[in-house]
Motif scaffolding. Structure first.
Motif, mmCIF file in Angstrom:
data_model
loop_
_atom_site.group_PDB
_atom_site.id
_atom_site.type_symbol
_atom_site.label_atom_id
_atom_site.label_comp_id
_atom_site.label_asym_id
_atom_site.label_seq_id
_atom_site.Cartn_x
_atom_site.Cartn_y
_atom_site.Cartn_z
ATOM 1 N N ALA A 15 26.180 31.544 44.935
ATOM 2 C CA ALA A 15 25.828 32.971 44.935
ATOM 3 C C ALA A 15 26.235 33.633 46.242
ATOM 4 C CB ALA A 15 24.326 33.141 44.709
ATOM 5 N N ILE A 16 26.238 32.864 47.331
ATOM 6 C CA ILE A 16 26.663 33.436 48.610
ATOM 7 C C ILE A 16 28.155 33.754 48.564
ATOM 8 C CG2 ILE A 16 26.891 32.957 51.081
ATOM 9 C CD1 ILE A 16 24.446 31.156 50.813
ATOM 10 N N PHE A 20 32.238 37.615 48.128
ATOM 11 C CA PHE A 20 33.545 37.526 48.790
ATOM 12 C C PHE A 20 34.660 37.396 47.752
ATOM 13 C CE2 PHE A 20 30.484 35.963 51.888
ATOM 14 C CZ PHE A 20 30.768 36.819 52.934
ATOM 15 N N ILE A 21 34.387 36.547 46.740
ATOM 16 C CA ILE A 21 35.395 36.401 45.683
ATOM 17 C C ILE A 21 35.632 37.751 45.012
ATOM 18 C CG2 ILE A 21 35.892 35.301 43.478
ATOM 19 C CD1 ILE A 21 34.142 32.962 44.406
ATOM 20 N N LYS A 23 35.283 40.643 46.192
ATOM 21 C CA LYS A 23 35.937 41.626 47.038
ATOM 22 C C LYS A 23 37.418 41.323 47.212
ATOM 23 C CE LYS A 23 35.381 44.176 51.268
ATOM 24 N NZ LYS A 23 35.012 44.094 52.669
ATOM 25 N N PHE A 24 37.725 40.037 47.344
ATOM 26 C CA PHE A 24 39.111 39.716 47.707
ATOM 27 C C PHE A 24 39.993 39.382 46.515
ATOM 28 C CE2 PHE A 24 36.779 38.854 51.687
ATOM 29 C CZ PHE A 24 37.407 39.835 52.439
ATOM 30 N N VAL A 25 39.394 38.958 45.399
ATOM 31 C CA VAL A 25 40.213 38.672 44.211
ATOM 32 C C VAL A 25 39.839 39.678 43.137
ATOM 33 C CG1 VAL A 25 41.030 36.840 42.702
ATOM 34 C CG2 VAL A 25 39.988 36.272 44.880
ATOM 35 N N ARG A 26 40.463 40.830 43.177
ATOM 36 C CA ARG A 26 40.048 41.893 42.270
ATOM 37 C C ARG A 26 40.711 41.809 40.909
ATOM 38 N NH1 ARG A 26 36.576 45.835 44.091
ATOM 39 N NH2 ARG A 26 36.521 46.314 41.887
ATOM 40 N N ASN A 27 41.865 41.165 40.798
ATOM 41 C CA ASN A 27 42.567 41.222 39.515
ATOM 42 C C ASN A 27 42.133 40.127 38.532
ATOM 43 O OD1 ASN A 27 43.593 39.433 41.229
ATOM 44 N ND2 ASN A 27 45.759 39.845 40.836
ATOM 45 N N VAL A 28 41.317 39.166 38.988
ATOM 46 C CA VAL A 28 40.765 38.172 38.067
ATOM 47 C C VAL A 28 39.269 38.446 37.934
ATOM 48 C CG1 VAL A 28 40.481 35.715 37.599
ATOM 49 C CG2 VAL A 28 42.451 36.511 38.891
ATOM 50 N N HIS A 29 38.771 38.364 36.687
ATOM 51 C CA HIS A 29 37.338 38.576 36.445
ATOM 52 C C HIS A 29 36.534 37.525 37.217
ATOM 53 C CE1 HIS A 29 33.592 39.133 34.297
ATOM 54 N NE2 HIS A 29 34.103 40.219 33.734
ATOM 55 N N THR A 30 35.544 37.987 37.994
ATOM 56 C CA THR A 30 34.780 37.080 38.853
ATOM 57 C C THR A 30 34.138 35.941 38.065
ATOM 58 O OG1 THR A 30 34.252 39.091 40.037
ATOM 59 C CG2 THR A 30 33.128 37.116 40.758
ATOM 60 N N GLY A 31 33.805 36.221 36.812
ATOM 61 C CA GLY A 31 33.128 35.217 35.998
ATOM 62 C C GLY A 31 33.892 33.920 35.863
ATOM 63 N N GLU A 107 31.801 47.544 35.766
ATOM 64 C CA GLU A 107 30.516 46.972 36.155
ATOM 65 C C GLU A 107 30.545 46.415 37.575
ATOM 66 O OE1 GLU A 107 28.021 47.257 34.297
ATOM 67 O OE2 GLU A 107 28.808 47.594 32.285
ATOM 68 N N GLN A 108 29.341 46.342 38.161
ATOM 69 C CA GLN A 108 29.184 45.727 39.483
ATOM 70 C C GLN A 108 29.059 44.224 39.277
ATOM 71 O OE1 GLN A 108 28.687 47.545 42.590
ATOM 72 N NE2 GLN A 108 29.647 49.105 41.327
ATOM 73 N N LEU A 109 30.200 43.566 39.092
ATOM 74 C CA LEU A 109 30.146 42.161 38.676
ATOM 75 C C LEU A 109 29.512 41.260 39.728
ATOM 76 C CD1 LEU A 109 33.568 41.734 36.974
ATOM 77 C CD2 LEU A 109 31.344 41.842 35.925
ATOM 78 N N HIS A 110 29.747 41.582 41.007
ATOM 79 C CA HIS A 110 29.224 40.655 42.022
ATOM 80 C C HIS A 110 27.712 40.583 41.973
ATOM 81 C CE1 HIS A 110 29.396 44.585 43.682
ATOM 82 N NE2 HIS A 110 28.778 44.256 44.785
ATOM 83 N N SER A 111 27.046 41.739 41.796
ATOM 84 C CA SER A 111 25.579 41.634 41.740
ATOM 85 C C SER A 111 25.160 40.846 40.506
ATOM 86 C CB SER A 111 24.890 42.996 41.726
ATOM 87 O OG SER A 111 25.784 44.020 41.836
ATOM 88 N N PHE A 112 25.831 41.091 39.396
ATOM 89 C CA PHE A 112 25.450 40.388 38.164
ATOM 90 C C PHE A 112 25.505 38.877 38.359
ATOM 91 C CE2 PHE A 112 26.432 38.441 34.082
ATOM 92 C CZ PHE A 112 25.403 38.943 33.314
#
Lengths: 802, 112
Positions: A15-16, A20-21, A23-31, A107-112
Motif C-alpha cells: 500500500a505504501i 508512487f506506481i 504517479k509514475f506509471v500512468r498509462n498502465v492501470h494500477t490494478g 477514478e482516484q485509483l491510488h486511494s482505492f
C-alpha cells in the motif's frame, strides 16, 4: 519476524508503494501491479494445506510488547487457513474485476488500491493472529479501511452516510469486543487464544465469564451484521461494487463468524452461548430473507441476502456448540451443524461474490440497478445471465450446485436441535427448523426475483441510460471462475472436504478429537429420501407459488409502518443524542458568570457537607480553648457589623469604607493575638487598598445604575449561608483535632542559633522558607507589570486586525 | 475564643459569598477582599489562639505565639493585595472599554 509475518504485513508494504506506481506509471492501470500480490499470497497459503491435513499447525511469534504479553503470534490452523485462502483468492479476483470496473481516467485509483490493500492486510491479520490484542488491532483496521472504501465516492451524500453508519456500529462492537478480551485476560492472565482454551475448565464458573462472552459476541454480531445490527450493511452498498463483493459478502462480514468459530472452544459449553448464537442467527436468517424480497435495488437484495446467509452460518455455529457436550466422536450427530457452517461459509463466498460481480456488470452496462427498470437482458448478456443463474440457484439451494448440499446439511442440523436434551432445547427446539424452512422459502423467492426480473421479461430500453451489451472479457473472468467453483464444489464436494473443511472443523471443535484422530467428512449429492429432501421440495414448491403470486401478497410489506423500522430507530437515536447533548449543554452553560459561581459554591457545600456527615468528621472538644476577653468580643462585634453593612449598603462609598473597617479590625485582632508584623502589614495594605478602591470609585458607576436597590435573592442567601456554615464547621473541627506536635517549636528553638535572628516571623520569611517570599515578590512584580501594561497598551479593534 | 472566631470567620465567608454572587463587578471585588480577610483570620484561628508572647526572642517568655501561620498569612496578604489591585484596574479598564459593570450584560456573545 518470519516469512509468515511478512506475508501478513505485505499488503501494508504494498500500500505504501501504490501511490508512487500510480504517479509514475500512468498509462498502465494500477490494478495490474496490485494483482500480483494477492495471487502470490494465495499460492503461498496453498502450500500450508498438506501440513494442515496431517493435523499440524504452524505457529511463529514476533515480539511486539513482550512486557505486556502482547506479541504478534501468527497461527495457521485449519480455520485460519480457510479464511486466508478466501481473503487472498477472492481478493485476487476482485482486484482483477476492479481493473475493468474502475476507469483509469476518471477514478482516484491510488486511494482505492491503498484502502483495499490495507483491508486485505488487516483481514489476514485478524484471521491469522493468536494474540487477542493483535487481533483487535487488525479488527479495527478492517473497520477503518471499510469506512474509507464505503466513502470512496465521498462527494455523494449517501456514501458518507453509509460510511459513518458502518463506522459507528462496527466500532461500537469492536470496543465491546476489546472489553471482552480484557475481561478474559483478567481471568486467565494471557492474551493468547490457544492458552485461554486450556484455562476454560478453571474459569467457566467465574463471574466475569458470561459478561466477557456477551461483550465478545457483541463485537461478532455487529461485524457480521446480525439482528439487530445488520442495518449498516444495506447502506454500505454505496461502495463501488468490487468493494461490496469483497468486503460485504466474502470477507469482512465473515470476521464475526470467524470470531465466533475461533472462540467456540472457549465459550461453547455454556447454555448462553448455545442459545444466543443460534437464536440470533436464525432470527437474522429469517428477517434478512424476508426483507430481501421487498427490495427493488439489486445490491440491496444482495445485502439483505448476505445478512440472511450470515445468520444461517451463525445459527449453525450455535447449534454446533451442542456437539461439545458429547465426548464421543462416533455418532455425534451435532457435528454436522459445524460441518454445514464451514461448508456454507465457502459456498456463500463463491456464489455471493459472483452475484455481486454480476450486479456490478449489469449496473456498469445499463446504468441502473433498479429491477423495475431492468428486464429482458438474457439475449443481450448471455454469459452474465448464465453466471447469475448459477449463483442464484446455488443461493436458493437447488441441485446440482453447492448451495444445495450446504442447505441440506443446514436442515439436518436444525432438525437435530430437537434431539438435544440439554438447556430445554427439546422444548423450544422446534422453532429452529420452522424458521429455517420459512427463511429458505424467502431465500428461494428473492433468488428468483434477482435472476428473472433482471434477465427475463420485457426489455425496456427507453428507461436505461446506456445501450446494454455484454461486458468486456476481463470483467467476466472473475465471476466465471467463482461460478465454476460453485459447480465444481457442487459435483465434487469431497475435493475440499479432506483438504480444507476437516482441518477447519478440528480448529472449531478441538476437544472432540483424540490424538491422531480427524473428522471424517463425506458429502454426498444424494442421501436418500430424508426429511431434509422433502423440506427442500416444499421450499421449491412454495417458492415457485410465491414468486408467481408475488404482486398479490406483496402488500403485506406495507403493513409494517416505516416509522418502526430499525433504521428509523438508529437515525432517531443519533439525532436524539445530538439534540439531547446540545440541550443539556445549553441548560447548564448559561453564559452567566453568576450561575457558574453558584454551581461551584453549591458543589463545595454539598461535597464538604456530605463528607463531614458521612465520615463523622465533625467533633468538638471544649478543652484547650483560649478565654474570650472583652476586647476580642468588641472587635468581633465590630467586624461582624461592618461585614453585614457591606452587604446591605446601597452606595459603593459606604461599602468601601465598611470593607476598610473590616480590614482595620482584622489588624486589631492581629495585635491582640500577638502578631506585630501582621498588624503592621495589614494596616498599610488596607490603607493602600482602600485608596485604590476609592480611586476606581470615581471611574466606576454607581450601584444604582444597575440595581435601584440591592434585591434580596433567596437562593444566593441560602448558598452563602451554606458556605459560611461549612467553613465554620471545618474551622471548629480542625481546631479540636490537632494530632501531632507543632513544627513551630523547631523555629522557636533554632531561629537564633541557626539563623541569627530574633524575629521568628521574619526569619521564617527570609531564611527558613525564603522561596515563598521570592515568588511572592514575583507575584507583586507581575501584578505591577500587568497593571502597567493594561493601562498603557490600548489596541483598538482596527489596530489588532492590521 | 476559637469558637467565637470560627463564627466570625463563617459570617465573613457568608457575606463575601453573597457579594460575589451579585451583579455589580465592584461588589464582586469587595466580596473577594472580604473573602481574603476571612481566610487570613481562619488561618490564624486554626493554629490556636493560646496566649503567649509575640514571636520575638528578645522578649523572654515561656511560650510564644505560633510564628509559622503568621509567616503564611503575611505571604497571603501580600499576594491577595497584588491580585486585588490587578483585579481593580481590570474592572476599571473593562468599564472604560465596555461601558458597563453589570455581570449579566458582560455575558459572552453566543455567535462568536
Amino acid at each position: 519476524m518470519t516469512l509468515l509475518h511478512l506475508a501478513i504485513l505485505s499488503p501494508f508494504l504494498m500500500a505504501i508503494l501504490v501511490p508512487f506506481i500510480y504517479k509514475f506509471v500512468r498509462n498502465v492501470h494500477t490494478g495490474w501491479f496490485v494483482l500480483v500480490l494477492p495471487v502470490t499470497l494465495f499460492v503461498y497459503f496453498v502450500q500450508f494445506i498438506p501440513r494442515n491435513m496431517n493435523g499440524q499447525t504452524t505457529i511463529s511469534t514476533a515480539e511486539w510488547i513482550p512486557s505486556l504479553g502482547i506479541n504478534f503470534t501468527a497461527l495457521v490452523d485449519g480455520l485460519g487457513l480457510l479464511f486466508a485462502l478466501l481473503i487472498t483468492g477472492i481478493g485476487a479476483l476482485v482486484v482483477l474485476y476492479s481493473i475493468y470496473y474502475l476507469s483509469k481516467e476518471k477514478e482516484q485509483l491510488h486511494s482505492f488500491y491503498v484502502y483495499l490493500l490495507m483491508f486485505m492486510g488487516a483481514m489476514l491479520g485478524v484471521v491469522l493472529s493468536d494474540n487477542m490484542i493483535v487481533l483487535y488491532t487488525f479488527w479495527e483496521l478492517t473497520s477503518l479501511s471499510s469506512f474509507l472504501l464505503i466513502g470512496y465516492w465521498y462527494h455523494r451524500e449517501k456514501s458518507r452516510y453509509g460510511a459513518q453508519k458502518s463506522m459507528l456500529i462496527t466500532v461500537f462492537g469492536g470496543l465491546a469486543m476489546l472489553g471482552g478480551f480484557v475481561l478474559l485476560y483478567l481471568m486467565t492472565g494471557t492474551f493468547s487464544i490457544r492458552e485461554t482454551i486450556g484455562y476454560v475448565p478453571a474459569i467457566m464458573d467465574h463471574y466475569l465469564f458470561v459478561p466477557a462472552m456477551l461483550l465478545i459476541l457483541l463485537g461478532a454480531f455487529t461485524k457480521s451484521a446480525q439482528f439487530p445490527f445488520y442495518i449498516w450493511l444495506p447502506d454500505a452498498m454505496e461502495a463501488p461494487t468490487p468493494v461490496s463483493a469483497y468486503l460485504h459478502s466474502a470477507t469482512m462480514v465473515k470476521a464475526g463468524i470467524y470470531l465466533v468459530a475461533r472462540l467456540s472452544p472457549v465459550f461453547a459449553l455454556t447454555p448462553e452461548w448455545f442459545w444466543i448464537v443460534s437464536t440470533v442467527g436464525i432470527i437474522t436468517l429469517f428477517w434478512g430473507s424476508f426483507n430481501a424480497v421487498k427490495q427493488t435495488d439489486l445490491k440491496a437484495i444482495l445485502a439483505f441476502s448476505t445478512v440472511s446467509q450470515l445468520g444461517l452460518i451463525m445459527s449453525l455455529l450455535g447449534v454446533g456448540a451442542a456437539s461439545l457436550h458429547y465426548d464421543m466422536l462416533d455418532d455425534n450427530i451435532f457435528t454436522v451443524a459445524t460441518l454445514a457452517a464451514v461448508f456454507h461459509l465457502i459456498n456463500h463466498a463463491t456464489f455471493k461474490g459472483s452475484l455481486f460481480m454480476v450486479v456490478g456488470i449489469v449496473d456498469h452496462e445499463t446504468g441502473t440497478r433498479d429491477i423495475r427498470k431492468l428486464g429482458g437482458l438474457m439475449s443481450l448478456m448471455p454469459i452474465t445471465f448464465t453466471i447469475a443463474v448459477i449463483g442464484a440457484f446455488s443461493m436458493a439451494g437447488l441441485p446440482p450446485f453447492n448451495g444445495f448440499l450446504s442447505k441440506e446439511m443446514f436442515f439436518t442440523g436444525m432438525l437435530r436441535v430437537m434431539e438435544f436434551d440439554l438447556f430445554n432445547a427439546q422444548t423450544y427446539g422446534f422453532i429452529f427448523p420452522v424458521l429455517a424452512w420459512l427463511g429458505s422459502i424467502f431465500t428461494f423467492l428473492y433468488s428468483m426475483v434477482l435472476v428473472f426480473r433482471t434477465f427475463t421479461g420485457k426489455y425496456q430500453p427507453e428507461k436505461l441510460e446506456k445501450k446494454p451489451h455484454e461486458a468486456p472479457i476481463g470483467m467476466l473472468i472473475p465471476p466465471i471462475i467463482l461460478a465454476s467453483l460453485v459447480i465444481v464444489i457442487g459435483f465434487f464436494p469431497n475435493i475440499i472436504s479432506y483438504s480444507i473443511i476437516e482441518p477447519a472443523m478440528a480448529s472449531i471443535l478441538p476437544t472432540l478429537l483424540m490424538e491422531g484422530e480427524h473428522f471424517y467428512v463425506n458429502i454426498y449429492m444424494w442421501h436418500g429420501w430424508t426429511p431434509e429432501l422433502f423440506m427442500t421440495i416444499g421450499v421449491v414448491a412454495l417458492g415457485v407459488l410465491g414468486y408467481l403470486t408475488l404482486p398479490k401478497w406483496r402488500r403485506i410489506y406495507n403493513l409494517f409502518p416505516e416509522k418502526l423500522t430499525l433504521n428509523k430507530a438508529y437515525d432517531g437515536g443519533l439525532k436524539g443524542l445530538n439534540t439531547g447533548s446540545e440541550r443539556l449543554t445549553k441548560f447548564y452553560m448559561t453564559g452567566f458568570f453568576r450561575d457558574y459561581l453558584a454551581y461551584i459554591f453549591a458543589f463545595m457545600i454539598v461535597i464538604l457537607g456530605s463528607t463531614i456527615a458521612i465520615k463523622g468528621a465533625f467533633s468538638y472538644s471544649f478543652d484547650d480553648l483560649a478565654p474570650v476577653g472583652p476586647y476580642e468580643a468588641v472587635i468581633a462585634v465590630v467586624m461582624t457589623l461592618s461585614a453585614l453593612t457591606i452587604v446591605f449598603s446601597k452606595s459603593r462609598l459606604s461599602a468601601i469604607i465598611a470593607l476598610g473597617a473590616v480590614g482595620y479590625s482584622l489588624s486589631l485582632f492581629f495585635v491582640i493575638f500577638r502578631a506585630p508584623d501582621l498588624a503592621l502589614t495589614q494596616l498599610i495594605i488596607e490603607t493602600v487598598s482602600v485608596a485604590l478602591f476609592l480611586l476606581c470609585f470615581y471611574h466606576l458607576p454607581e450601584f444604582k445604575k444597575v440595581e435601584t436597590k440591592m434585591r434580596f435573592k433567596v437562593e444566593n442567601f441560602i448558598i452563602s449561608a451554606g458556605v459560611g456554615l461549612v467553613v465554620t464547621l471545618i474551622a471548629l473541627s480542625a481546631n479540636s483535632q490537632q494530632v501531632s506536635d507543632r513544627i513551630s517549636n523547631y523555629f522557636i528553638e533554632n531561629s537564633y542559633y541557626l539563623a541569627g535572628g530574633k524575629n521568628m516571623v521574619n526569619v521564617i520569611l527570609v531564611d527558613f522558607r525564603g522561596f515563598d517570599t521570592l515568588f511572592e515578590v514575583v507575584v507583586l512584580g507581575i501584578a505591577a507589570l500587568g497593571i502597567y501594561s493594561m493601562i498603557k497598551l490600548r489596541l483598538s479593534r482596527g489596530e489588532e486586525q492590521s | 475564643m476559637e469558637i467565637l472566631m470560627s463564627i466570625v470567620v463563617g459570617i465573613l465567608f457568608m457575606a463575601a459569598t453573597y457579594l460575589i454572587l451579585s451583579r455589580s463587578l465592584l461588589r464582586i471585588i469587595i466580596g473577594t477582599g472580604l473573602l481574603s480577610h476571612g481566610a487570613h483570620l481562619l488561618l490564624l484561628t486554626m493554629s490556636g489562639l493560646k496566649q503567649g508572647a509575640p514571636p520575638l526572642l528578645g522578649i523572654p517568655a515561656d511560650t510564644y505565639a505560633d510564628p509559622l501561620p503568621q509567616a503564611l498569612i503575611l505571604t497571603a496578604i501580600v499576594i491577595s493585595f497584588g491580585v486585588t489591585s490587578f483585579f481593580l484596574v481590570l474592572a476599571y479598564r473593562s468599564y472604560q472599554e465596555l461601558g458597563t459593570d453589570d455581570m449579566d450584560r458582560l455575558r459572552g456573545n453566543e455567535h462568536e
